[in-house]
Enzyme design. Structure first.
Site, PDB file in Angstrom:
ATOM      1  CB  ILE A  13      -1.491  -0.025   0.898  1.00 19.11           C
ATOM      2  CG1 ILE A  13      -1.496  -1.141   1.408  1.00 19.11           C
ATOM      3  CG2 ILE A  13      -1.421   0.810   0.981  1.00 19.11           C
ATOM      4  CD1 ILE A  13      -2.149  -1.129   2.722  1.00 19.11           C
ATOM      5  N   GLY A  37       8.889  -4.875   2.480  1.00 22.68           N
ATOM      6  CA  GLY A  37       8.388  -4.463   0.942  1.00 22.68           C
ATOM      7  C   GLY A  37       9.743  -4.541   0.440  1.00 22.68           C
ATOM      8  CB  ILE A  53       9.580   2.477  12.571  1.00 17.89           C
ATOM      9  CG1 ILE A  53       9.291   0.977  12.522  1.00 17.89           C
ATOM     10  CG2 ILE A  53       9.528   2.658  11.181  1.00 17.89           C
ATOM     11  CD1 ILE A  53       7.928   1.001  12.524  1.00 17.89           C
ATOM     12  CD  GLN A  76       4.441  -9.282  11.742  1.00 18.71           C
ATOM     13  OE1 GLN A  76       4.516 -10.048  10.836  1.00 18.71           O
ATOM     14  NE2 GLN A  76       3.565  -9.113  12.718  1.00 18.71           N
ATOM     15  CE1 TYR A 142      -1.371  -6.006  11.492  1.00 18.63           C
ATOM     16  CE2 TYR A 142      -3.424  -6.562  12.041  1.00 18.63           C
ATOM     17  CZ  TYR A 142      -2.534  -5.486  11.352  1.00 18.63           C
ATOM     18  OH  TYR A 142      -2.590  -4.938  10.133  1.00 18.63           O
ATOM     19  CE  LYS A 146      -1.506  -2.356  11.928  1.00 17.35           C
ATOM     20  NZ  LYS A 146      -0.716  -0.782  10.982  1.00 17.35           N
ATOM     21  CG  ASN A 171      -9.473  -8.851   4.420  1.00 17.34           C
ATOM     22  OD1 ASN A 171     -10.706  -8.622   5.420  1.00 17.34           O
ATOM     23  ND2 ASN A 171      -9.092  -9.931   4.184  1.00 17.34           N
ATOM     24  N   GLY A 268      -9.493 -20.215  15.887  1.00 22.80           N
ATOM     25  CA  GLY A 268     -10.036 -18.794  16.572  1.00 22.80           C
ATOM     26  C   GLY A 268      -9.419 -17.628  15.109  1.00 22.80           C
TER      27      GLY A 268
HETATM   28  N1  LIG Z   1      -2.634  -4.831   3.630  1.00 21.90           N
HETATM   29  C1  LIG Z   1      -4.069  -5.420   4.107  1.00 21.90           C
HETATM   30  O1  LIG Z   1      -5.129  -5.529   3.769  1.00 21.90           O
HETATM   31  C2  LIG Z   1      -4.259  -4.455   5.324  1.00 21.90           C
HETATM   32  C3  LIG Z   1      -5.060  -4.447   6.344  1.00 21.90           C
HETATM   33  C4  LIG Z   1      -5.291  -3.044   7.630  1.00 21.90           C
HETATM   34  C5  LIG Z   1      -4.297  -2.551   7.742  1.00 21.90           C
HETATM   35  N2  LIG Z   1      -3.180  -2.106   6.730  1.00 21.90           N
HETATM   36  C6  LIG Z   1      -1.890  -1.963   6.889  1.00 21.90           C
HETATM   37  O2  LIG Z   1      -1.679  -1.015   6.350  1.00 21.90           O
HETATM   38  C7  LIG Z   1      -0.420  -1.172   6.181  1.00 21.90           C
HETATM   39  C8  LIG Z   1       0.530  -1.722   5.669  1.00 21.90           C
HETATM   40  O3  LIG Z   1       0.054  -2.459   5.033  1.00 21.90           O
HETATM   41  P1  LIG Z   1       0.478  -3.413   3.413  1.00 21.90           P
HETATM   42  O4  LIG Z   1       0.169  -4.556   3.061  1.00 21.90           O
HETATM   43  O5  LIG Z   1       0.712  -2.631   2.439  1.00 21.90           O
HETATM   44  O6  LIG Z   1       1.941  -4.241   4.102  1.00 21.90           O
HETATM   45  P2  LIG Z   1       3.499  -4.602   3.754  1.00 21.90           P
HETATM   46  O7  LIG Z   1       4.301  -5.234   4.124  1.00 21.90           O
HETATM   47  O8  LIG Z   1       3.603  -4.545   2.210  1.00 21.90           O
HETATM   48  O9  LIG Z   1       4.128  -3.229   4.234  1.00 21.90           O
HETATM   49  C9  LIG Z   1       4.443  -2.948   5.496  1.00 21.90           C
HETATM   50  C10 LIG Z   1       6.297  -2.500   5.053  1.00 21.90           C
HETATM   51  O10 LIG Z   1       6.762  -1.583   5.973  1.00 21.90           O
HETATM   52  C11 LIG Z   1       7.578  -1.829   6.112  1.00 21.90           C
HETATM   53  N3  LIG Z   1       8.259  -2.172   7.642  1.00 21.90           N
HETATM   54  C12 LIG Z   1       8.106  -3.759   7.907  1.00 21.90           C
HETATM   55  N4  LIG Z   1       7.954  -3.488   9.598  1.00 21.90           N
HETATM   56  C13 LIG Z   1       9.194  -2.373   9.849  1.00 21.90           C
HETATM   57  C14 LIG Z   1      10.189  -1.434  10.909  1.00 21.90           C
HETATM   58  N5  LIG Z   1      10.757  -2.396  12.214  1.00 21.90           N
HETATM   59  N6  LIG Z   1      10.529  -0.325  10.148  1.00 21.90           N
HETATM   60  C15 LIG Z   1      11.003  -0.085   9.023  1.00 21.90           C
HETATM   61  N7  LIG Z   1      10.035  -0.850   8.407  1.00 21.90           N
HETATM   62  C16 LIG Z   1       9.106  -2.323   8.456  1.00 21.90           C
HETATM   63  C17 LIG Z   1       8.050  -3.057   5.412  1.00 21.90           C
HETATM   64  O11 LIG Z   1       8.898  -3.852   4.993  1.00 21.90           O
HETATM   65  C18 LIG Z   1       7.220  -2.876   4.222  1.00 21.90           C
HETATM   66  O12 LIG Z   1       7.409  -2.535   3.130  1.00 21.90           O
HETATM   67  C19 LIG Z   1       0.061  -1.581   7.615  1.00 21.90           C
HETATM   68  O13 LIG Z   1       0.285  -0.613   8.305  1.00 21.90           O
HETATM   69  C20 LIG Z   1      -0.564  -2.488   7.377  1.00 21.90           C
HETATM   70  O14 LIG Z   1      -1.391  -3.154   9.236  1.00 21.90           O
HETATM   71  C21 LIG Z   1      -3.408  -3.494   5.540  1.00 21.90           C
END
Ligand SMILES: NC(=O)c1ccc[n+]([C@@H]2O[C@H](COP(=O)([O-])OP(=O)(O)OC[C@H]3O[C@@H](n4cnc5c(N)ncnc54)[C@H](O)[C@@H]3O)[C@@H](O)[C@H]2O)c1
Length: 309
Positions: A13, A37, A53, A76, A142, A146, A171, A268
């Protein structure tokens, strides 16, 4: 033009959001440790700091770059990992997030926008589609973490006046989705289908989810930049789709039956999940634009191309 930080900007995203912000003329900096990523996804016009981070290096980056806005997406994201290693999930999703919030506050950013989850925060909700007013009973570390970070943001707003908005996604699916995540059922089914491989389905397939396309989510994030709404907003498709229904949609689009191995239900696992986006409509003037059928077609086209390379 504003200077904007996107944490997690190399992810699914986040990288799509970075492309949008750059196309709109903003200057973008990414903090991402590339744990899930990819460097290739980061727009070449953005500056990438390959940094955790949780690191003290974050402070130096804030001082140097002087951000106007912060999008916090780094996390995560695997629910199963959070169940197996709650303290690890807490470290990244609470302490890491808090490090970003604290620096945003100390450096007086104009606004903080956080990516949160509707799917994992409300638990087995009584109200479907679930609104932001529903009680929050997360059933995973998780979801708890959040929610904890959301509460921290609200605290910084109340005590220090840090302006913020939380977007709770359902999702999300689309191109660039990491296949290792729990939320990535569409990514897993499509990736296996284009490679001719088998996918696992857990349980009877009647469990439902609310699948929203990534470009719609990015539009929501973009609109959140300039609104005054220090609270939570669901970003969702607002329609329940069962896993069996999803299989049908994908096999229709790919014009072949999916190879599925049916496995016992996971303990669960949530039965139903579907969010109301009425607040997003009211406050952001946002509604999903991409149908599930169209989004699946676009995701298949991307996966087929990626599979050839
Ligand atoms: N994909 C979904 O369905 C969904 C749903 C609800 C919320 N989200 C939220 O949206 C956000 C993006 O999710 P996504 O689906 O793009 O996942 P993703 O895993 O593709 O993106 C997360 C990014 O964070 C980076 N990252 C992880 N731990 C890190 C750290 N300690 N330091 C620096 N960078 C770190 C990863 O390398 C990755 O690029 C997240 O916060 C996730 O919780 C996603």
């Amino acid at each position: 033009m504003s200077k904007i930080l996107v944490t997690g900007g190399a992810g699914f995203i986040g990288s799509t959001l970075v492309d949008k912000l750059i196309a709109e003329g903003h200057g973008v900096v990414v903090i991402d440790d590339l744990s899930s990523g990819k460097k290739d996804y980061v727009n070449p016009k953005a500056t990438l700091y390959e940094v955790d981070i949780c690191s003290s290096k974050v402070e130096k980056i804030f001082k140097k770059e002087k951000f106007d806005f912060v999008y916090h997406l780094a996390a995560q994201i695997d629910v199963r990992v959070s169940v197996e290693r709650p303290e690890y999930d807490n470290k990244i999703n609470v302490l890491g997030g808090l490090n970003i919030i604290q620096n945003a506050h100390l450096n007086k950013v104009k606004k903080f926008i956080m990516a949160s989850t509707g799917g994992a925060i409300y638990g087995e909700a009584e109200e479907i589609p679930t609104s932001e007013a529903a009680p929050t009973y997360p059933v995973s570390p998780y979801g708890i973490h959040k929610l904890t970070l959301e509460k921290y943001l609200n605290y910084y707003y109340q005590v220090y006046g840090l302006n913020y908005t939380v977007l709770r996604f359902s999702n999300v699916y689309g191109p660039r989705q990491f296949k290792g995540g729990e939320a990535g059922v569409i990514a897993i089914f499509i990736d296996n289908a284009v490679k001719g491989l088998e996918s696992f389905q857990y349980g009877d397939g009647l469990q439902t989810r609310d699948f929203v396309y990534v470009d719609d989510v990015v539009n929501g994030l973009f609109l959140a930049l300039n609104i005054d709404c220090p609270s939570e907003i669901n970003i969702a498709y607002g329609i329940e789709t069962s896993i069996l229904g999803l299989r049908e949609e994908i096999s229709k689009a790919i014009d072949a039956p999916l190879k599925i191995k049916e496995m016992p239900a996971k303990a669960g696992e949530q039965r139903r999940s579907c969010l109301s986006y009425m607040r997003a409509k009211e406050v952001l003037n946002w509604e999903p634009q991409v149908s599930l059928e169209e989004g699946i077609k676009r995701t298949i086209a991307w996966a087929q191309k990626a599979n050839k390379n």
